[in-house]
Design a protein around this motif. Structure first.
Motif, PDB file in Angstrom:
ATOM      1  N   ARG A   1       0.817  -1.212   0.000  1.00 28.10           N
ATOM      2  CA  ARG A   1       0.000   0.000   0.000  1.00 28.10           C
ATOM      3  C   ARG A   1       0.856   1.268   0.000  1.00 28.10           C
TER       4      ARG A   1
ATOM      5  N   TYR B   1      -0.836  -0.442  -3.918  1.00 27.80           N
ATOM      6  CA  TYR B   1      -1.769  -1.570  -4.049  1.00 27.80           C
ATOM      7  C   TYR B   1      -2.429  -1.847  -2.704  1.00 27.80           C
ATOM      8  N   GLU B   2      -3.745  -1.838  -2.688  1.00 26.96           N
ATOM      9  CA  GLU B   2      -4.485  -2.235  -1.497  1.00 26.96           C
ATOM     10  C   GLU B   2      -4.785  -3.726  -1.609  1.00 26.96           C
TER      11      GLU B   2
ATOM     12  N   PRO C   1      -5.313  -8.091  -4.953  1.00 31.53           N
ATOM     13  CA  PRO C   1      -5.333  -6.624  -4.956  1.00 31.53           C
ATOM     14  C   PRO C   1      -6.747  -6.092  -5.169  1.00 31.53           C
ATOM     15  N   LEU C   2      -7.002  -4.967  -4.537  1.00 27.51           N
ATOM     16  CA  LEU C   2      -8.321  -4.341  -4.591  1.00 27.51           C
ATOM     17  C   LEU C   2      -8.204  -3.007  -5.319  1.00 27.51           C
ATOM     18  N   ARG C   3      -9.065  -2.794  -6.318  1.00 26.61           N
ATOM     19  CA  ARG C   3      -9.062  -1.540  -7.064  1.00 26.61           C
ATOM     20  C   ARG C   3     -10.508  -1.108  -7.330  1.00 26.61           C
ATOM     21  N   ASP C   4     -10.808   0.136  -6.965  1.00 32.68           N
ATOM     22  CA  ASP C   4     -12.159   0.675  -7.155  1.00 32.68           C
ATOM     23  C   ASP C   4     -13.221  -0.205  -6.494  1.00 32.68           C
TER      24      ASP C   4
ATOM     25  N   GLN D   1      -9.205  -7.865  -7.992  1.00 33.84           N
ATOM     26  CA  GLN D   1      -8.657  -7.965  -9.344  1.00 33.84           C
ATOM     27  C   GLN D   1      -8.028  -9.344  -9.566  1.00 33.84           C
TER      28      GLN D   1
ATOM     29  N   ASP E   1      -4.344  -8.092 -17.472  1.00 30.66           N
ATOM     30  CA  ASP E   1      -4.248  -6.674 -17.142  1.00 30.66           C
ATOM     31  C   ASP E   1      -2.866  -6.396 -16.546  1.00 30.66           C
TER      32      ASP E   1
ATOM     33  N   TRP F   1      -1.642  -3.959 -14.738  1.00 32.03           N
ATOM     34  CA  TRP F   1      -1.666  -3.504 -13.346  1.00 32.03           C
ATOM     35  C   TRP F   1      -1.850  -4.685 -12.396  1.00 32.03           C
ATOM     36  N   THR F   2      -2.757  -5.564 -12.728  1.00 32.27           N
ATOM     37  CA  THR F   2      -3.015  -6.734 -11.885  1.00 32.27           C
ATOM     38  C   THR F   2      -1.825  -7.685 -11.897  1.00 32.27           C
TER      39      THR F   2
ATOM     40  N   GLY G   1       0.863  -6.344  -9.773  1.00 35.83           N
ATOM     41  CA  GLY G   1       0.512  -6.432  -8.363  1.00 35.83           C
ATOM     42  C   GLY G   1       0.804  -7.809  -7.783  1.00 35.83           C
TER      43      GLY G   1
END
Length: 289
Positions: free
Chosen positions: A179, A184-185, A227-230, A234, A239, A241-242, A245
């Motif tokens: 984080r 990344y959450e 990972p958590l996004r919006d 994910q 992707d 970004w994923t 992560g």
């Protein structure tokens, strides 16, 4: 040639693996008197035969030297074949094989993980709404082969208090670094897993082949994270970004002394980390090893 290969393999084992030296040293210590007596007998026998066999030894040594010289290229090739794999394993064993990720950027994180574990007691984050996991489970069919989403996560156990305290702190330290340093959450997807749930997942054979008592989840020594996004978990490895992560998550897990499922040769499990040695001991104690 077989003797040469065996000798080189044993030497490589002793040189590259400290546990081998420890075991050999322990055995020698336990059997000290027997080893000394054996060496003494060998030395006495060799001394008694030395006078009459000097010429034979010199002749044999010369013949052996000539033979080794004639086979020098074969011996060199054999040495490379035996030594190169060990070197490659030691050199690349901490590398994460995912595209678009540079491992050196987290190389300094191991020190921070240790400091976090030595310092304050890290507190688990508040639980996510159950709807998050219901939606995630429903997206499995849409993502297809690129999905790394575990089976039936809507009914998974996410109680932090059922996770081994040491593993809990290592994972929470990873979450904080993910984080604060990388944006990344992370969210806990599954922790403890009952034998009944393990048996159900094993029967389906998609997420795991381990039966009841064989998975580290049963002992609170493994967790799955994502990972958590919006507000959404994910799973799509297509992707960037994923994918990055999960690579960061796996690299940090290894820095924290955990085993990451993304390094498995079969049935890669990018969400999974475990305390390998503690899990092995737990399975052995339960008669499941």
């Amino acid at each position: 040639m077989a003797v040469f290969f065996t000798t080189v393999a044993l030497l490589a084992w002793l040189i590259f693996f400290p546990v081998a030296r420890t075991r050999i040293g322990g055995w020698c210590a336990r059997n000290h008197h027997a080893v000394v007596a054996g060496l003494s007998r060998i030395a006495t026998r060799a001394a008694s035969q030395a006078n009459g066999s000097s010429a034979m030894v010199l002749h044999a040594g010369g013949a052996l030297g000539q033979r080794l010289y004639r086979q020098r290229y074969l011996l060199l090739g054999t040495l490379l074949l035996t030594g190169l794999p060990s070197w490659l394993i030691l050199h690349f064993r901490q590398q994460v094989a995912l595209d678009g990720f540079d491992p050196p950027e987290v190389a300094a994180a191991s020190t921070q993980i240790i400091e976090l574990m030595r310092g304050e007691r890290l507190v688990p984050p508040p639980p996510l709404p159950p709807e998050v996991f219901v939606v995630a489970q429903a997206t499995r069919a849409q993502l297809g082969a690129q999905a790394v989403i575990p089976e039936k996560i809507a009914s998974a156990d996410r109680r932090w208090n059922l996770i081994d305290p040491d593993l809990q702190q290592r994972v929470l330290a990873i979450y904080r670094i993910m984080r604060e340093q990388h944006g990344y959450e992370m969210a806990l997807v599954e922790g403890y897993r009952s034998p009944e749930r393990q048996a159900e997942l094993a029967r389906e054979g998609k997420a795991t082949r381990a039966g009841p008592g064989q998975s580290c989840h049963q002992y609170g020594l493994a967790v799955d994270s994502a990972p958590l996004r919006d507000g959404k978990l994910q799973w799509d490895m297509a992707d960037p970004w994923t994918r990055r992560g999960y690579a960061l998550y796996g690299q940090l897990a290894q820095q924290a002394g955990l085993r990451w499922g993304g390094t498995w040769k079969k049935l890669k499990d990018y969400v999974h980390v475990e305390t390998e040695h503690a899990c092995r001991n737990a399975r052995r104690a339960a008669g499941r090893l």
